[in-house]
Design a protein around this motif. Structure first.
Motif, PDB file in Angstrom:
ATOM      1  N   LYS A 194    -117.418  60.837   5.891  1.00 22.05           N
ATOM      2  CA  LYS A 194    -116.415  61.784   5.396  1.00 22.05           C
ATOM      3  C   LYS A 194    -117.017  63.181   5.246  1.00 22.05           C
ATOM      4  O   LYS A 194    -116.412  64.176   5.663  1.00 22.05           O
ATOM      5  CB  LYS A 194    -115.876  61.294   4.052  1.00 22.05           C
ATOM      6  CG  LYS A 194    -114.831  62.216   3.443  1.00 22.05           C
ATOM      7  CD  LYS A 194    -114.383  61.716   2.076  1.00 22.05           C
ATOM      8  CE  LYS A 194    -113.386  62.683   1.440  1.00 22.05           C
ATOM      9  NZ  LYS A 194    -112.976  62.239   0.083  1.00 22.05           N
ATOM     10  N   TRP A 195    -118.227  63.265   4.706  1.00 22.33           N
ATOM     11  CA  TRP A 195    -118.887  64.562   4.534  1.00 22.33           C
ATOM     12  C   TRP A 195    -119.187  65.207   5.879  1.00 22.33           C
ATOM     13  O   TRP A 195    -119.041  66.421   6.042  1.00 22.33           O
ATOM     14  CB  TRP A 195    -120.174  64.395   3.729  1.00 22.33           C
ATOM     15  CG  TRP A 195    -119.951  63.919   2.328  1.00 22.33           C
ATOM     16  CD1 TRP A 195    -118.835  64.106   1.568  1.00 22.33           C
ATOM     17  CD2 TRP A 195    -120.856  63.156   1.526  1.00 22.33           C
ATOM     18  NE1 TRP A 195    -118.991  63.525   0.345  1.00 22.33           N
ATOM     19  CE2 TRP A 195    -120.217  62.925   0.266  1.00 22.33           C
ATOM     20  CE3 TRP A 195    -122.134  62.638   1.708  1.00 22.33           C
ATOM     21  CZ2 TRP A 195    -120.826  62.215  -0.752  1.00 22.33           C
ATOM     22  CZ3 TRP A 195    -122.747  61.917   0.684  1.00 22.33           C
ATOM     23  CH2 TRP A 195    -122.088  61.715  -0.530  1.00 22.33           C
ATOM     24  N   LEU A 196    -119.600  64.407   6.848  1.00 21.79           N
ATOM     25  CA  LEU A 196    -119.905  64.957   8.164  1.00 21.79           C
ATOM     26  C   LEU A 196    -118.650  65.515   8.837  1.00 21.79           C
ATOM     27  O   LEU A 196    -118.698  66.560   9.495  1.00 21.79           O
ATOM     28  CB  LEU A 196    -120.540  63.876   9.047  1.00 21.79           C
ATOM     29  CG  LEU A 196    -121.999  63.532   8.737  1.00 21.79           C
ATOM     30  CD1 LEU A 196    -122.436  62.287   9.500  1.00 21.79           C
ATOM     31  CD2 LEU A 196    -122.924  64.693   9.072  1.00 21.79           C
ATOM     32  N   LEU A 197    -117.528  64.822   8.682  1.00 20.52           N
ATOM     33  CA  LEU A 197    -116.282  65.317   9.272  1.00 20.52           C
ATOM     34  C   LEU A 197    -115.826  66.604   8.591  1.00 20.52           C
ATOM     35  O   LEU A 197    -115.253  67.490   9.228  1.00 20.52           O
ATOM     36  CB  LEU A 197    -115.188  64.255   9.162  1.00 20.52           C
ATOM     37  CG  LEU A 197    -115.334  63.051  10.092  1.00 20.52           C
ATOM     38  CD1 LEU A 197    -114.239  62.035   9.825  1.00 20.52           C
ATOM     39  CD2 LEU A 197    -115.294  63.491  11.550  1.00 20.52           C
ATOM     40  N   GLU A 198    -116.079  66.723   7.302  1.00 13.92           N
ATOM     41  CA  GLU A 198    -115.709  67.941   6.576  1.00 13.92           C
ATOM     42  C   GLU A 198    -116.645  69.100   6.875  1.00 13.92           C
ATOM     43  O   GLU A 198    -116.316  70.252   6.600  1.00 13.92           O
ATOM     44  CB  GLU A 198    -115.723  67.668   5.067  1.00 13.92           C
ATOM     45  CG  GLU A 198    -114.633  66.706   4.601  1.00 13.92           C
ATOM     46  CD  GLU A 198    -114.781  66.341   3.130  1.00 13.92           C
ATOM     47  OE1 GLU A 198    -115.852  66.663   2.553  1.00 13.92           O
ATOM     48  OE2 GLU A 198    -113.856  65.736   2.564  1.00 13.92           O
ATOM     49  N   TYR A 199    -117.804  68.807   7.449  1.00 21.95           N
ATOM     50  CA  TYR A 199    -118.827  69.834   7.679  1.00 21.95           C
ATOM     51  C   TYR A 199    -118.413  70.856   8.725  1.00 21.95           C
ATOM     52  O   TYR A 199    -118.902  71.979   8.753  1.00 21.95           O
ATOM     53  CB  TYR A 199    -120.132  69.153   8.110  1.00 21.95           C
ATOM     54  CG  TYR A 199    -121.373  69.928   7.795  1.00 21.95           C
ATOM     55  CD1 TYR A 199    -121.860  69.981   6.503  1.00 21.95           C
ATOM     56  CD2 TYR A 199    -122.062  70.612   8.788  1.00 21.95           C
ATOM     57  CE1 TYR A 199    -123.014  70.692   6.209  1.00 21.95           C
ATOM     58  CE2 TYR A 199    -123.207  71.321   8.512  1.00 21.95           C
ATOM     59  CZ  TYR A 199    -123.684  71.349   7.217  1.00 21.95           C
ATOM     60  OH  TYR A 199    -124.811  72.061   6.920  1.00 21.95           O
ATOM     61  N   ALA A 200    -117.514  70.465   9.631  1.00 27.08           N
ATOM     62  CA  ALA A 200    -116.883  71.399  10.577  1.00 27.08           C
ATOM     63  C   ALA A 200    -117.872  72.039  11.542  1.00 27.08           C
ATOM     64  O   ALA A 200    -117.974  73.263  11.638  1.00 27.08           O
ATOM     65  CB  ALA A 200    -116.103  72.481   9.826  1.00 27.08           C
ATOM     66  N   SER A 201    -118.626  71.205  12.268  1.00 34.17           N
ATOM     67  CA  SER A 201    -119.467  71.694  13.358  1.00 34.17           C
ATOM     68  C   SER A 201    -119.571  70.601  14.402  1.00 34.17           C
ATOM     69  O   SER A 201    -119.368  69.419  14.108  1.00 34.17           O
ATOM     70  CB  SER A 201    -120.863  72.078  12.850  1.00 34.17           C
ATOM     71  OG  SER A 201    -121.607  70.923  12.498  1.00 34.17           O
ATOM     72  N   VAL A 202    -119.877  70.988  15.628  1.00 33.04           N
ATOM     73  CA  VAL A 202    -119.986  69.989  16.696  1.00 33.04           C
ATOM     74  C   VAL A 202    -121.179  69.079  16.461  1.00 33.04           C
ATOM     75  O   VAL A 202    -121.158  67.905  16.825  1.00 33.04           O
ATOM     76  CB  VAL A 202    -120.079  70.681  18.073  1.00 33.04           C
ATOM     77  CG1 VAL A 202    -118.772  71.312  18.459  1.00 33.04           C
ATOM     78  CG2 VAL A 202    -121.196  71.715  18.099  1.00 33.04           C
ATOM     79  N   ASP A 203    -122.243  69.597  15.859  1.00 35.40           N
ATOM     80  CA  ASP A 203    -123.398  68.762  15.534  1.00 35.40           C
ATOM     81  C   ASP A 203    -123.032  67.673  14.530  1.00 35.40           C
ATOM     82  O   ASP A 203    -123.517  66.545  14.624  1.00 35.40           O
ATOM     83  CB  ASP A 203    -124.534  69.621  14.959  1.00 35.40           C
ATOM     84  CG  ASP A 203    -125.380  70.241  16.053  1.00 35.40           C
ATOM     85  OD1 ASP A 203    -125.155  69.896  17.226  1.00 35.40           O
ATOM     86  OD2 ASP A 203    -126.242  71.076  15.739  1.00 35.40           O
ATOM     87  N   SER A 204    -122.181  68.009  13.567  1.00 32.84           N
ATOM     88  CA  SER A 204    -121.788  67.005  12.575  1.00 32.84           C
ATOM     89  C   SER A 204    -120.896  65.935  13.210  1.00 32.84           C
ATOM     90  O   SER A 204    -120.961  64.768  12.815  1.00 32.84           O
ATOM     91  CB  SER A 204    -121.051  67.675  11.404  1.00 32.84           C
ATOM     92  OG  SER A 204    -119.838  68.257  11.831  1.00 32.84           O
ATOM     93  N   LEU A 205    -120.087  66.301  14.204  1.00 30.85           N
ATOM     94  CA  LEU A 205    -119.280  65.300  14.909  1.00 30.85           C
ATOM     95  C   LEU A 205    -120.173  64.371  15.726  1.00 30.85           C
ATOM     96  O   LEU A 205    -119.928  63.171  15.805  1.00 30.85           O
ATOM     97  CB  LEU A 205    -118.262  65.992  15.815  1.00 30.85           C
ATOM     98  CG  LEU A 205    -117.150  66.777  15.112  1.00 30.85           C
ATOM     99  CD1 LEU A 205    -116.225  67.426  16.136  1.00 30.85           C
ATOM    100  CD2 LEU A 205    -116.358  65.883  14.170  1.00 30.85           C
ATOM    101  N   LEU A 206    -121.217  64.931  16.347  1.00 29.76           N
ATOM    102  CA  LEU A 206    -122.179  64.090  17.066  1.00 29.76           C
ATOM    103  C   LEU A 206    -122.865  63.123  16.097  1.00 29.76           C
ATOM    104  O   LEU A 206    -122.987  61.921  16.382  1.00 29.76           O
ATOM    105  CB  LEU A 206    -123.228  64.974  17.758  1.00 29.76           C
ATOM    106  CG  LEU A 206    -124.323  64.265  18.555  1.00 29.76           C
ATOM    107  CD1 LEU A 206    -124.750  65.120  19.747  1.00 29.76           C
ATOM    108  CD2 LEU A 206    -125.563  63.962  17.710  1.00 29.76           C
ATOM    109  N   ALA A 207    -123.309  63.644  14.944  1.00 30.05           N
ATOM    110  CA  ALA A 207    -123.988  62.793  13.966  1.00 30.05           C
ATOM    111  C   ALA A 207    -123.058  61.713  13.433  1.00 30.05           C
ATOM    112  O   ALA A 207    -123.472  60.558  13.244  1.00 30.05           O
ATOM    113  CB  ALA A 207    -124.528  63.651  12.817  1.00 30.05           C
ATOM    114  N   ALA A 208    -121.788  62.057  13.183  1.00 34.92           N
ATOM    115  CA  ALA A 208    -120.833  61.069  12.677  1.00 34.92           C
ATOM    116  C   ALA A 208    -120.619  59.953  13.682  1.00 34.92           C
ATOM    117  O   ALA A 208    -120.597  58.764  13.324  1.00 34.92           O
ATOM    118  CB  ALA A 208    -119.507  61.755  12.346  1.00 34.92           C
ATOM    119  N   CYS A 209    -120.455  60.301  14.960  1.00 36.39           N
ATOM    120  CA  CYS A 209    -120.273  59.290  16.008  1.00 36.39           C
ATOM    121  C   CYS A 209    -121.515  58.420  16.138  1.00 36.39           C
ATOM    122  O   CYS A 209    -121.419  57.191  16.248  1.00 36.39           O
ATOM    123  CB  CYS A 209    -119.960  59.974  17.334  1.00 36.39           C
ATOM    124  SG  CYS A 209    -119.700  58.838  18.701  1.00 36.39           S
TER     125      CYS A 209
END
Length: 772
Positions: A223-238
């Protein structure tokens, strides 16, 4: 086979086709352990050789050869002007070459490396920062490194007798180490070394490696990674979601290729590992691990996160043999690990409140530990054999043979790891999908192409992309709650123009296992029994309510007939009561509406500086005149995201194509304060500028320079005009020519500026060369 038909990589010897470059014996020796393991062993061997060099022994008990002594002497101090990092790299490279050639040029005198000497060295090991004893796994790593050193010398490793002697010492060492008091080195009279006044915090000694992550923290991290709002955070979440669902090592997730993914079942995606730590030869590469969608929780729905990642993180066309996470496995795991630690630091108080002693105890391996712990703790959950197969653990030679094809058990494991509620009918849910009888195939193909432009052409990926698209549309309300400048809302076509998903919403379906003829896998029978019991309970409750209503109606009719209770409740009286209640409600609603309008007027008065423009209608799609939204921010993503926003309007957020926006129109951004998220994402930048934003005109100029460069280069390849129809193809052509990757657009701009400067200076350099 005739010589004409022999492949280029092969030769013909004695009438048989053989490999032209077969594997050498040295390569076989080097392949005994992996590259990373050998690097780790090398560190331990260097420490052991340096330790042997300072031991006081007589001439008859020499431990090192002259070659090793000279190497220790030469590598002790750095060369002049050599940094510590370069010195360590040079020393390691020297020792790695010596270890590989140890059979021809020994480093140690093997007969003098006794089990007692080895255990003496191991027992002396201590943590270099705290001075405390090492963990059990660290001591085992030292022992393994010395065993490998002996293997490199004699080609076979220590003898069985040697291992037995070491094993006997190891038992005593382990028992005494666990009972030893850090503050009282002398043993008590009972020999246990127990000290009553030992008050040191020893929690770090109770854990081996990283701590297992809980489902609560796993959900929170995503949830925190999705709220972080960057492409790197989307990569990390996946990455984190896949690692949890696969219950694998992070290194295995990092090595996944697009060709390892398949979706041949109705409700599950399958992933194959080419090899793992316990299967280095790839003997079990045909074993499929099943992953299931959790349509009730978008934060942990792997199809949703995979879709966001594929739609936002790629700028160039991919192929089936490319990695899912580009780059080396080491660079990918380090990248995700840094992002994980960054998020944990931002939410450290919340993590501590969940019961963790320190965020340093949490790492990527915590996911594998947490997934296995969760599976083992489920009452009525998967069998131990299924859990072992999922995690890649051996159950013994015999059981591995007889339980090899435990596919149905793995399906149950996959559903459990998706965190579907085992005590609810939701456990039998299907993924979101498009109903074949309703969906327009032309719309679906066009939408997949727009959302996943870098993947839609890959054979075998079509169904995966369709399921990801369906999941993204299913969770579109969740995406709408992201901040306005989130990459998902700025970059993905269906969230830039909601009209694209209207047909998809009508064709979207989800159902339970017992409501469809499609096979829903991994659902145990007791789930349906729980649903039936719940339905019976609801029916009993409704029966009681109906009985109560009929009894009360009979009593009421009796009272009204007998005029009991006085004050007749006639129809006129009821209308009067309803009118009185509605008057008060209407007045309250009017007051609230007036208050909101006053606040809205005040907000507009406080923000007078905003750009105003009119988007010219193109292709029949009119775009009304509008102001830039107050929450507008410049693109922070990769070059493709900037290119899309430069050429196409965001109709959902009422933002025109940025190429039609004047520089003055961004000026209101200079008056805005940085949000908390921006400050956290760029703390170093904030310190350099003393908390000020970069001037909007500079950022606007940078965007214009980069996008105009792409346009100019695209014209050289035949793209006379850029439109929504050909902008993707134009970008892919230019990106392939200049090697644009996943980096931020600001990084690409620096490379473009260097290229333009080089082109500008090229004539002068050529003229100077001609002159010389």
């Amino acid at each position: 086979m005739s010589a004409q038909n022999v492949p280029v990589q092969a030769n013909v010897v004695a009438g048989r086709v053989v490999l032209a470059r077969p594997m050498s014996l040295q390569q076989m020796d080097d392949g005994i352990v992996s590259k990373n393991v050998f690097s780790s062993y090398c560190n331990g061997i260097i420490h052991f050789i340096n330790w042997c060099a300072v031991q006081n022994v007589d001439e008859t008990s020499e431990l090192l050869t002259e070659l090793a002594k000279e190497t220790v002497k030469d590598c002790r101090d750095p060369n002049e002007g050599e940094s510590k990092k370069k010195h360590r790299a040079r020393v390691k490279a020297v020792y790695m070459n010596l270890i590989r050639n140890a059979r021809n040029s020994p480093l140690v005198i093997e007969e003098n490396i006794t089990p007692g000497l080895v255990m003496k060295y191991i027992a002396s090991g201590a943590n270099q920062q705290t001075g405390k004893a090492l963990s059990r796994s660290s001591y085992k790593g030292k022992r393994s490194a010395i065993f490998h050193l002996l293997r490199c010398h004699n080609g076979r490793g220590p003898t069985e007798e040697y291992k037995q002697r070491i094993g006997n010492y190891w038992k005593g060492f382990g028992r005494k180490r666990s009972n030893r008091s850090p503050q009282n080195e002398d043993e008590n009279e009972d020999g246990n070394g127990d000290s009553s006044d030992d008050e040191e915090d020893d929690r770090d000694e109770l854990n081996e490696g990283k701590e297992a992550i809980s489902t609560e923290l796993y959900r929170s991290i995503l949830k925190w990674l999705l709220e972080y709002a960057s492409v790197d955070s989307l990569l990390a979440a996946c990455f984190i979601c896949l690692t949890w669902n696969l219950a694998c090592r992070s290194n295995n997730t990092a090595k996944l290729k697009l060709s390892h993914l398949s979706w041949t079942k109705f409700d599950a995606m399958q992933i194959n590992f080419k090899h793992t730590k316990t299967d280095v030869t790839g003997a079990e590469k045909q074993v499929k691990r099943n992953l299931y969608s959790n349509i009730n929780e978008p934060d942990i729905d792997f199809t949703f996160l995979l879709g966001l990642y594929l739609a936002t993180n790629f700028t160039t066309v991919q192929e089936a043999g490319y990695r899912l996470f580009p780059g080396t496995s080491d660079s990918t795991t380090k990248r995700v690990s840094r992002k994980l630690q960054e998020v944990l630091e931002l939410h450290e108080d919340e993590v501590i409140a969940m019961g963790y002693a320190s965020i340093s105890d949490i790492g990527l391996h915590s996911l594998r530990k947490g997934a296995a712990t969760y599976l083992g703790s489920l009452p009525g959950g998967p069998s131990p054999v299924a859990i072992c197969h999922r995690c890649g653990w051996s159950t013994g030679k015999v059981l591995d043979i007889y339980f090899q094809q435990l596919q149905r058990g793995d399906e149950f494991v996959g559903r459990c790891l998706s965190l579907l509620n085992l005590m609810s009918s939701d456990f039998a849910s299907s993924p979101a999908y498009f109903c074949p009888e309703v969906v327009d195939n032309e719309w679906m193909a066009n939408c997949v192409k727009k959302v996943f432009p870098c993947f839609h052409h890959i054979n075998g990926m079509q169904k995966i992309l369709q399921r990801c698209l369906a999941s993204m549309i299913h969770h579109h309300d969740y995406v709408a709650r992201f901040e306005a400048n989130h990459p998902a809302r700025k970059s993905i076509a269906i969230f830039r123009d909601y009209n694209l998903m209207e047909h998809g919403l009508a064709a979207l379906k989800t159902h339970k296992a017992w409501d469809t003829t499609n096979h829903i896998s991994g659902v145990p029978p007791h789930v349906k029994e729980l649903v039936d019991l719940a339905e019976i309970k609801d029916q009993l409750g409704s029966i009681a309510e109906r009985i109560f209503e009929k009894v009360m109606k009979g009593v009421t009719d009796y009272f009204e007939t007998r005029r009991i209770g006085g004050g007749e409740l006639t129809e006129e009286r009821l209308m009067e009561l309803i009118q009185r209640a509605s008057d008060s409600t209407r007045s309250e609603v009017f007051d609230r509406l007036t208050l909101q309008l006053e606040r809205l007027v005040e907000s507009f008065q406080q923000n007078p500086l905003r750009g105003m423009y009119v988007e010219e209608p193109t292709n029949g799609n009119a775009f009304s005149s509008t102001e830039l939204p107050i929450d507008f921010e410049f693109p922070r993503s990769n070059t493709l995201d900037l290119w899309v926003q430069w050429n196409t309007p965001n109709r959902e957020q009422n933002i025109p194509a940025l190429k039609n926006v004047s520089t003055k129109s961004y000026k209101f951004l200079d008056e805005k304060q940085r949000s908390a998220g921006e400050c956290n994402r760029s703390s170093r930048l904030q310190a350099n500028r003393k908390g000020k934003r970069r001037e909007s005109r500079r950022t606007a100029s940078d965007m214009k320079i980069l996008c105009q460069f792409i346009e100019a280069e695209a014209r050289k390849f035949g793209f006379e005009t850029i439109s929504e129809l050909n902008m993707q193809e134009a970008f892919e052509t230019v990106a392939k020519e200049f090697g644009f990757g996943q980096e931020a657009w600001t990084t690409t701009l620096k490379a473009v500026q260097k290229l333009k400067n080089a082109r500008k200076n090229a004539p002068a350099v050529e003229a100077e060369e001609d002159h010389n």
